[in-house]
Design a protein around this motif. Sequence first.
Motif, mmCIF file in Angstrom:
data_model
loop_
_atom_site.group_PDB
_atom_site.id
_atom_site.type_symbol
_atom_site.label_atom_id
_atom_site.label_comp_id
_atom_site.label_asym_id
_atom_site.label_seq_id
_atom_site.Cartn_x
_atom_site.Cartn_y
_atom_site.Cartn_z
ATOM 1 N N TYR A 30 0.780 -1.242 0.000
ATOM 2 C CA TYR A 30 0.000 0.000 0.000
ATOM 3 C C TYR A 30 0.809 1.288 0.000
ATOM 4 N N ILE A 31 2.104 1.256 0.387
ATOM 5 C CA ILE A 31 2.875 2.502 0.400
ATOM 6 C C ILE A 31 3.517 2.720 -0.957
ATOM 7 N N PRO A 32 3.187 3.783 -1.663
ATOM 8 C CA PRO A 32 3.767 4.035 -2.991
ATOM 9 C C PRO A 32 5.250 4.355 -2.902
ATOM 10 N N GLU A 33 6.011 3.885 -3.896
ATOM 11 C CA GLU A 33 7.457 4.029 -3.864
ATOM 12 C C GLU A 33 7.908 5.484 -3.936
ATOM 13 N N GLY A 34 7.176 6.335 -4.634
ATOM 14 C CA GLY A 34 7.600 7.724 -4.804
ATOM 15 C C GLY A 34 7.057 8.672 -3.755
ATOM 16 N N PHE A 35 6.507 8.123 -2.688
ATOM 17 C CA PHE A 35 5.804 8.924 -1.699
ATOM 18 C C PHE A 35 6.711 9.938 -1.000
ATOM 19 N N PHE A 36 7.984 9.547 -0.773
ATOM 20 C CA PHE A 36 8.862 10.386 0.043
ATOM 21 C C PHE A 36 9.862 11.223 -0.760
ATOM 22 N N GLU A 37 9.791 11.155 -2.085
ATOM 23 C CA GLU A 37 10.841 11.755 -2.906
ATOM 24 C C GLU A 37 10.986 13.263 -2.691
ATOM 25 N N LYS A 38 9.871 13.935 -2.462
ATOM 26 C CA LYS A 38 9.926 15.400 -2.360
ATOM 27 C C LYS A 38 10.695 15.870 -1.130
ATOM 28 N N TYR A 39 10.914 14.953 -0.159
ATOM 29 C CA TYR A 39 11.635 15.331 1.052
ATOM 30 C C TYR A 39 13.145 15.112 0.945
ATOM 31 N N MET A 40 13.609 14.563 -0.186
ATOM 32 C CA MET A 40 15.023 14.202 -0.317
ATOM 33 C C MET A 40 15.767 15.117 -1.284
ATOM 34 N N GLU A 41 15.283 16.306 -1.490
ATOM 35 C CA GLU A 41 15.889 17.210 -2.460
ATOM 36 C C GLU A 41 17.317 17.584 -2.062
ATOM 37 N N LYS A 42 18.106 17.877 -3.068
ATOM 38 C CA LYS A 42 19.539 18.123 -2.887
ATOM 39 C C LYS A 42 19.813 19.285 -1.932
ATOM 40 N N VAL A 61 19.261 13.707 4.535
ATOM 41 C CA VAL A 61 19.759 12.378 4.908
ATOM 42 C C VAL A 61 19.020 11.821 6.120
ATOM 43 N N PRO A 62 18.938 12.552 7.256
ATOM 44 C CA PRO A 62 18.177 11.998 8.387
ATOM 45 C C PRO A 62 16.696 11.810 8.070
ATOM 46 N N LEU A 63 16.107 12.720 7.284
ATOM 47 C CA LEU A 63 14.703 12.565 6.913
ATOM 48 C C LEU A 63 14.495 11.308 6.063
ATOM 49 N N ALA A 64 15.407 11.086 5.114
ATOM 50 C CA ALA A 64 15.303 9.908 4.259
ATOM 51 C C ALA A 64 15.417 8.632 5.079
ATOM 52 N N THR A 65 16.317 8.639 6.060
ATOM 53 C CA THR A 65 16.512 7.449 6.906
ATOM 54 C C THR A 65 15.291 7.172 7.766
ATOM 55 N N ILE A 66 14.773 8.203 8.401
ATOM 56 C CA ILE A 66 13.630 8.031 9.306
ATOM 57 C C ILE A 66 12.362 7.669 8.535
#
Length: 325
Positions: A224-236, A242-247
């Motif tokens: 149920y969790i879409p793969e692209g759900f968190f991409e907007k939080y990992m911007e350069k 990095v900590p947001l992506a890990t958590i």
Amino acid sequence: MFDWVQNIADWFVYDILMMNQGQHLTAALNFFIYDTIKILILLFVVIFFMGIVNSYFPIDKVKNYLSRNELFGLEYLMASLFGVVTPFCSCSSVPLFIGFVRGGIPLGVTFSFLITSPLVNEVAIGLFVGLFGLKTTIIYVISGVLLGTISGIILQNLKLEGYLTPWVKEVLANAQREQDIFQAEKQTFKQRLPVIWAEVLKILKGIIPYVLVGIAIGGLMHGYIPEGFFEKYMEKDNLFAVPLATIMAVPMYMNASGVLPVVQVLVAKGIPLGTAIAFMMGVVGLSLPEAMLLKKVMTLKLIAIFFGVVTLCIITSGYLFNTIL
């Protein structure tokens, strides 16, 4: 190794239940059936094998050897390297973790295996070479092994044995009593087998409910969790990417081979490689299903400490990756 189990899951879901591919419920159920069969097989094989090993190699001798012989941290490195050659996800590594604890291996050493096993394996290495090249793969493998080794050393120095659950302590006490009987009576393997078998069934009975709940949680996340759900939080430009992506990776659940294509997509979209790899390490090394399985052998405080140390090491390695590459 477990392709035949996947075939069984596919046959049951698509042919027997006639569910359609591409639906969330179908993916979740398929994952649940596959992982349940796989992990129960691993549990049985590992616990049975460790029961045999423990009956011939007393726990006290293993502990005494590791405590009296100064190995200068090599035991943690060896456990991490063993994790590299075991192609398991985080939940599949838990049966071996239980077997190691029951065999008298120090807790920090078992943690080194538990951390490295899902992060780095031969399948993931092969995919990594194809997707990102040899240089990046070497850095990834070295960082994964060092992550397991350093985390294990830190966790061992925290003296966390008292935070194992009463269930584990009872299993250890039973194992020691069995060994005393085996050694005193000099029993043959045939005579030892019924006792080993009874202990295997007892351990399985105690842990199976946790296995099923953990895999069910993993199945729901997988479906149920879409793969692209968190991409907007990992911007350069995000300093805390990095900590947001890990958590944020913790609610997801995949093995290293499954998440690598996602990492490739993230990198192609301009997300720094270190941030993407931190996300991958979080997905495979820190997951709610794994925490659910560990709940049977660790108290909540020990799980929190374990996850905290691993999270800190993943975040550190993510920043290092972004600096080096």
